[in-house]
Design a protein around this motif. Structure first.
Motif, PDB file in Angstrom:
ATOM      1  N   VAL A   1      -1.251  93.905 -48.783  1.00  0.00           N
ATOM      2  CA  VAL A   1      -2.137  93.113 -47.921  1.00  0.00           C
ATOM      3  C   VAL A   1      -1.307  92.163 -47.045  1.00  0.00           C
ATOM      4  N   PRO A   2      -0.330  91.431 -47.598  1.00  0.00           N
ATOM      5  CA  PRO A   2       0.520  90.618 -46.705  1.00  0.00           C
ATOM      6  C   PRO A   2       1.298  91.474 -45.705  1.00  0.00           C
TER       7      PRO A   2
ATOM      8  N   ASP B   1       6.324  99.057 -60.681  1.00  0.00           N
ATOM      9  CA  ASP B   1       5.359  98.145 -61.306  1.00  0.00           C
ATOM     10  C   ASP B   1       4.983  96.890 -60.520  1.00  0.00           C
ATOM     11  N   PHE B   2       5.306  96.822 -59.224  1.00  0.00           N
ATOM     12  CA  PHE B   2       4.829  95.669 -58.458  1.00  0.00           C
ATOM     13  C   PHE B   2       3.321  95.808 -58.226  1.00  0.00           C
ATOM     14  N   ASP B   3       2.663  94.706 -57.981  1.00  0.00           N
ATOM     15  CA  ASP B   3       1.226  94.708 -57.706  1.00  0.00           C
ATOM     16  C   ASP B   3       1.013  95.237 -56.284  1.00  0.00           C
ATOM     17  N   PRO B   4       0.295  96.342 -56.134  1.00  0.00           N
ATOM     18  CA  PRO B   4       0.149  96.937 -54.806  1.00  0.00           C
ATOM     19  C   PRO B   4      -0.551  96.037 -53.794  1.00  0.00           C
TER      20      PRO B   4
ATOM     21  N   PRO C   1     -10.529  98.239 -52.947  1.00  0.00           N
ATOM     22  CA  PRO C   1     -10.364  99.314 -51.954  1.00  0.00           C
ATOM     23  C   PRO C   1      -9.533  98.908 -50.735  1.00  0.00           C
ATOM     24  N   TYR C   2      -9.726  97.680 -50.235  1.00  0.00           N
ATOM     25  CA  TYR C   2      -8.936  97.243 -49.085  1.00  0.00           C
ATOM     26  C   TYR C   2      -7.453  97.194 -49.440  1.00  0.00           C
ATOM     27  N   GLY C   3      -7.130  96.673 -50.605  1.00  0.00           N
ATOM     28  CA  GLY C   3      -5.740  96.621 -51.040  1.00  0.00           C
ATOM     29  C   GLY C   3      -5.134  98.001 -51.193  1.00  0.00           C
ATOM     30  N   VAL C   4      -5.904  98.938 -51.744  1.00  0.00           N
ATOM     31  CA  VAL C   4      -5.429 100.323 -51.901  1.00  0.00           C
ATOM     32  C   VAL C   4      -5.212 100.955 -50.530  1.00  0.00           C
ATOM     33  N   ALA C   5      -6.126 100.723 -49.591  1.00  0.00           N
ATOM     34  CA  ALA C   5      -5.975 101.276 -48.241  1.00  0.00           C
ATOM     35  C   ALA C   5      -4.729 100.707 -47.559  1.00  0.00           C
TER      36      ALA C   5
ATOM     37  N   ASP D   1       2.530  99.553 -59.479  1.00  0.00           N
ATOM     38  CA  ASP D   1       1.949  99.703 -60.809  1.00  0.00           C
ATOM     39  C   ASP D   1       0.824 100.738 -60.717  1.00  0.00           C
ATOM     40  N   PRO D   2       0.991 101.901 -61.371  1.00  0.00           N
ATOM     41  CA  PRO D   2      -0.017 102.962 -61.226  1.00  0.00           C
ATOM     42  C   PRO D   2      -1.377 102.590 -61.815  1.00  0.00           C
ATOM     43  N   ILE D   3      -1.395 101.746 -62.822  1.00  0.00           N
ATOM     44  CA  ILE D   3      -2.672 101.342 -63.420  1.00  0.00           C
ATOM     45  C   ILE D   3      -3.455 100.465 -62.454  1.00  0.00           C
ATOM     46  N   MET D   4      -2.753  99.583 -61.755  1.00  0.00           N
ATOM     47  CA  MET D   4      -3.437  98.730 -60.772  1.00  0.00           C
ATOM     48  C   MET D   4      -4.016  99.575 -59.638  1.00  0.00           C
ATOM     49  N   LEU D   5      -3.338 100.655 -59.268  1.00  0.00           N
ATOM     50  CA  LEU D   5      -3.823 101.517 -58.194  1.00  0.00           C
ATOM     51  C   LEU D   5      -5.014 102.365 -58.626  1.00  0.00           C
TER      52      LEU D   5
END
Length: 192
Positions: free
Chosen positions: A23-24, A15-18, A68-72, A48-52
């Protein structure tokens, strides 16, 4: 180019924020730094699957889903050797790292991270050694709960930090509760 450093990034099991982790991670690794992950059981963490996916976010999807950048960046991060072989929280020696990064997240799986006495001790050690600590979103709560052995107070006592206010968290919950239930409530109960 700056000297490469070892950066510790502890994460909860789930459940962490992806975006707040990936990004960091991308920026640090692109700059040549060695990022080391740690989880409670030395198993790769699950974002967290919902955030993804954005599933269930309905009209809030454009605002709340990872961009999209965060997901990549997340997809690259989970394929990295470091992410696939995290340390256990209780095996972390804070003195082996130059900096600490504490990503956040708001789903209930974050509780183990926010309440971890082991991680609070690591945070306190970084503050005592005056080494850089970056905390994002709920990561600041972990820092605030970390007690300095020198003062017996939060390591943030007398310092300023930024984060969402309780009323902002409550507003997010109220705006999404009808169709998402308690998703935005890391902790149950009413704000005081």
């Amino acid at each position: 180019m700056p000297t490469p450093r070892r950066v510790l990034v502890p994460l909860p099991s789930r459940d962490f924020d992806p975006t707040e982790a990936a990004v960091p991670w991308k920026r640090l690794t692109d700059a040549g730094h060695d990022v080391v992950f740690a989880t409670p059981c030395a198993q790769p963490a699950q974002a967290d699957p919902i955030m993804l996916s954005g599933v269930g976010l309905w009209l809030w999807k454009p605002l709340l889903r990872a961009e999209p950048y965060g997901v990549a960046c997340y997809e690259q991060m989970v394929r990295s050797a470091a992410f696939g072989a995290p340390l256990r929280w209780d095996a972390v020696d804070a003195d082996e790292y130059h900096a600490l990064l504490l990503p956040g997240g708001h789903a209930k799986g974050m509780r183990e991270y926010l309440e971890s006495r082991e991680l609070q001790a690591v945070v306190a050690r970084f503050f005592a050694a005056r080494r850089p600590v970056g905390a994002i979103c709920h990561g600041t709560l972990l820092v605030a709960r970390s007690i300095s052995p020198l003062t017996g107070k939060s390591v943030l006592h007398g310092l300023k930090s930024t984060g969402l206010q309780r009323r902002q968290e409550w507003a997010a919950y109220l705006l999404t509760a009808l169709y998402m239930g308690k998703y935005y409530r890391t902790y149950d109960g009413l704000p005081s």
